[in-house]
Design a protein around this motif. Structure first.
Motif, PDB file in Angstrom:
ATOM      1  N   MET A   1       0.850  -1.193   0.000  1.00  0.00           N
ATOM      2  CA  MET A   1       0.000   0.000   0.000  1.00  0.00           C
ATOM      3  C   MET A   1       0.889   1.248   0.000  1.00  0.00           C
ATOM      4  O   MET A   1       1.755   1.393   0.850  1.00  0.00           O
ATOM      5  CB  MET A   1      -0.904   0.021   1.237  1.00  0.00           C
ATOM      6  CG  MET A   1      -1.753  -1.200   1.414  1.00  0.00           C
ATOM      7  SD  MET A   1      -3.381  -1.147   0.687  1.00  0.00           S
ATOM      8  CE  MET A   1      -4.116   0.301   1.318  1.00  0.00           C
ATOM      9  N   ILE A   2       0.658   2.117  -0.995  1.00  0.00           N
ATOM     10  CA  ILE A   2       1.441   3.351  -1.119  1.00  0.00           C
ATOM     11  C   ILE A   2       0.489   4.536  -1.150  1.00  0.00           C
ATOM     12  O   ILE A   2      -0.345   4.646  -2.039  1.00  0.00           O
ATOM     13  CB  ILE A   2       2.268   3.364  -2.428  1.00  0.00           C
ATOM     14  CG1 ILE A   2       3.151   2.135  -2.566  1.00  0.00           C
ATOM     15  CG2 ILE A   2       3.053   4.670  -2.548  1.00  0.00           C
ATOM     16  CD1 ILE A   2       4.381   2.114  -1.724  1.00  0.00           C
ATOM     17  N   ASN A   3       0.622   5.418  -0.160  1.00  0.00           N
ATOM     18  CA  ASN A   3      -0.139   6.667  -0.154  1.00  0.00           C
ATOM     19  C   ASN A   3       0.614   7.637  -1.063  1.00  0.00           C
ATOM     20  O   ASN A   3       1.704   8.103  -0.707  1.00  0.00           O
ATOM     21  CB  ASN A   3      -0.240   7.218   1.262  1.00  0.00           C
ATOM     22  CG  ASN A   3      -1.033   8.500   1.333  1.00  0.00           C
ATOM     23  OD1 ASN A   3      -1.242   9.179   0.333  1.00  0.00           O
ATOM     24  ND2 ASN A   3      -1.484   8.838   2.524  1.00  0.00           N
ATOM     25  N   VAL A   4       0.061   7.915  -2.240  1.00  0.00           N
ATOM     26  CA  VAL A   4       0.769   8.739  -3.222  1.00  0.00           C
ATOM     27  C   VAL A   4       0.915  10.187  -2.767  1.00  0.00           C
ATOM     28  O   VAL A   4       1.688  10.944  -3.352  1.00  0.00           O
ATOM     29  CB  VAL A   4       0.118   8.662  -4.624  1.00  0.00           C
ATOM     30  CG1 VAL A   4       0.174   7.244  -5.152  1.00  0.00           C
ATOM     31  CG2 VAL A   4      -1.298   9.192  -4.609  1.00  0.00           C
ATOM     32  N   GLY A   5       0.210  10.583  -1.717  1.00  0.00           N
ATOM     33  CA  GLY A   5       0.333  11.931  -1.178  1.00  0.00           C
ATOM     34  C   GLY A   5       1.347  12.027  -0.049  1.00  0.00           C
ATOM     35  O   GLY A   5       1.541  13.091   0.520  1.00  0.00           O
ATOM     36  N   SER A   6       2.028  10.936   0.257  1.00  0.00           N
ATOM     37  CA  SER A   6       2.977  10.905   1.360  1.00  0.00           C
ATOM     38  C   SER A   6       4.214  11.744   1.064  1.00  0.00           C
ATOM     39  O   SER A   6       4.647  11.859  -0.081  1.00  0.00           O
ATOM     40  CB  SER A   6       3.401   9.447   1.618  1.00  0.00           C
ATOM     41  OG  SER A   6       4.537   9.395   2.444  1.00  0.00           O
ATOM     42  N   ASN A   7       4.774  12.321   2.104  1.00  0.00           N
ATOM     43  CA  ASN A   7       6.048  13.037   1.987  1.00  0.00           C
ATOM     44  C   ASN A   7       7.216  12.166   2.402  1.00  0.00           C
ATOM     45  O   ASN A   7       8.330  12.655   2.554  1.00  0.00           O
ATOM     46  CB  ASN A   7       6.029  14.314   2.833  1.00  0.00           C
ATOM     47  CG  ASN A   7       5.146  15.372   2.227  1.00  0.00           C
ATOM     48  OD1 ASN A   7       5.111  15.541   1.015  1.00  0.00           O
ATOM     49  ND2 ASN A   7       4.411  16.075   3.062  1.00  0.00           N
ATOM     50  N   GLY A   8       6.969  10.873   2.590  1.00  0.00           N
ATOM     51  CA  GLY A   8       8.006   9.951   3.042  1.00  0.00           C
ATOM     52  C   GLY A   8       8.750   9.298   1.902  1.00  0.00           C
ATOM     53  O   GLY A   8       8.838   9.830   0.791  1.00  0.00           O
ATOM     54  N   THR A   9       9.305   8.133   2.196  1.00  0.00           N
ATOM     55  CA  THR A   9      10.040   7.380   1.193  1.00  0.00           C
ATOM     56  C   THR A   9       9.410   6.004   1.001  1.00  0.00           C
ATOM     57  O   THR A   9       8.692   5.514   1.873  1.00  0.00           O
ATOM     58  CB  THR A   9      11.529   7.196   1.578  1.00  0.00           C
ATOM     59  OG1 THR A   9      11.615   6.446   2.787  1.00  0.00           O
ATOM     60  CG2 THR A   9      12.233   8.525   1.720  1.00  0.00           C
ATOM     61  N   ILE A  10       9.706   5.418  -0.124  1.00  0.00           N
ATOM     62  CA  ILE A  10       9.242   4.076  -0.450  1.00  0.00           C
ATOM     63  C   ILE A  10      10.467   3.172  -0.470  1.00  0.00           C
ATOM     64  O   ILE A  10      11.429   3.429  -1.200  1.00  0.00           O
ATOM     65  CB  ILE A  10       8.552   4.041  -1.826  1.00  0.00           C
ATOM     66  CG1 ILE A  10       7.356   4.999  -1.841  1.00  0.00           C
ATOM     67  CG2 ILE A  10       8.126   2.615  -2.180  1.00  0.00           C
ATOM     68  CD1 ILE A  10       6.786   5.243  -3.228  1.00  0.00           C
ATOM     69  N   ALA A  11      10.427   2.114   0.338  1.00  0.00           N
ATOM     70  CA  ALA A  11      11.519   1.149   0.385  1.00  0.00           C
ATOM     71  C   ALA A  11      11.329   0.129  -0.735  1.00  0.00           C
ATOM     72  O   ALA A  11      10.242  -0.415  -0.912  1.00  0.00           O
ATOM     73  CB  ALA A  11      11.539   0.443   1.738  1.00  0.00           C
ATOM     74  N   VAL A  12      12.395  -0.106  -1.487  1.00  0.00           N
ATOM     75  CA  VAL A  12      12.390  -1.089  -2.563  1.00  0.00           C
ATOM     76  C   VAL A  12      13.682  -1.885  -2.455  1.00  0.00           C
ATOM     77  O   VAL A  12      14.764  -1.302  -2.406  1.00  0.00           O
ATOM     78  CB  VAL A  12      12.307  -0.436  -3.960  1.00  0.00           C
ATOM     79  CG1 VAL A  12      12.296  -1.486  -5.052  1.00  0.00           C
ATOM     80  CG2 VAL A  12      11.088   0.468  -4.070  1.00  0.00           C
ATOM     81  N   SER A  13      13.554  -3.206  -2.404  1.00  0.00           N
ATOM     82  CA  SER A  13      14.760  -4.027  -2.326  1.00  0.00           C
ATOM     83  C   SER A  13      14.965  -4.802  -3.620  1.00  0.00           C
ATOM     84  O   SER A  13      14.004  -5.167  -4.300  1.00  0.00           O
ATOM     85  CB  SER A  13      14.679  -4.994  -1.150  1.00  0.00           C
ATOM     86  OG  SER A  13      13.626  -5.914  -1.338  1.00  0.00           O
TER      87      SER A  13
END
Length: 158
Positions: free
Chosen positions: A31-43
């Motif tokens: 689940m990705i909140n596209v309005g987030s100001n954070g980061t997305i972890a991808v391995s």
């Protein structure tokens, strides 16, 4: 000029190595909140066929964004280190992709079936010896609250 053209015509493209990626390794739902100001972890997972330490992290692009920071960690619990990268959500194209998916969902029958939208997103880059890499994972994109209401108002008024 002719020689250059003929030479380039026969230069082989480097092979594309398929890599196993895991978006949000701590989540099965991605689940990705596209309005987030954070980061997305991808391995990128280390396998018998692919050594993640050969990845040129400066070349890696996920959903239009470059790597913000990275580390090596055992993500999948198999005893070897995997490559864990973080991408700033606001630098990705996921917000636009989400809006396009919402518009397509509404266009289909004039009704929004869900504010959650499933999509397969790719990662690409190259290794230090310039072999191309790519992998993909399925994401569940969403927005909530005012940001979602604003987009829906814009779509329905368009």
């Amino acid at each position: 000029e002719t020689f250059t053209f003929l030479l380039s015509k026969y230069v082989a493209e480097p092979p594309v190595v398929q890599v196993e990626i895991d978006v949000k390794p701590d989540s099965d739902e991605n689940m990705i909140n596209v309005g987030s100001n954070g980061t997305i972890a991808v391995s990128i997972l280390n396998t018998d066929d692919f050594d993640v330490t050969t990845v040129d992290t400066s070349s890696v692009v996920f959903a239009g964004a470059f790597v913000d920071h990275f580390s090596y960690e055992d993500i999948d619990g198999d005893g070897d280190e995997d490559l864990l990268m973080h991408f700033r959500t606001q630098e990705t194209n996921l917000d636009q992709l989400y809006q396009d998916l919402l518009a397509d969902d509404i266009d289909e029958n004039g009704v929004l079936d869900s504010s959650n939208q499933l999509v397969e997103v790719s990662l690409s880059g190259q290794t230090l010896d310039e072999n191309l890499i790519e992998g993909s994972d399925e994401l569940n994109l969403f927005l909530r609250g005012r940001a979602l209401r604003d987009i829906l108002a814009e779509l329905f008024n368009a």
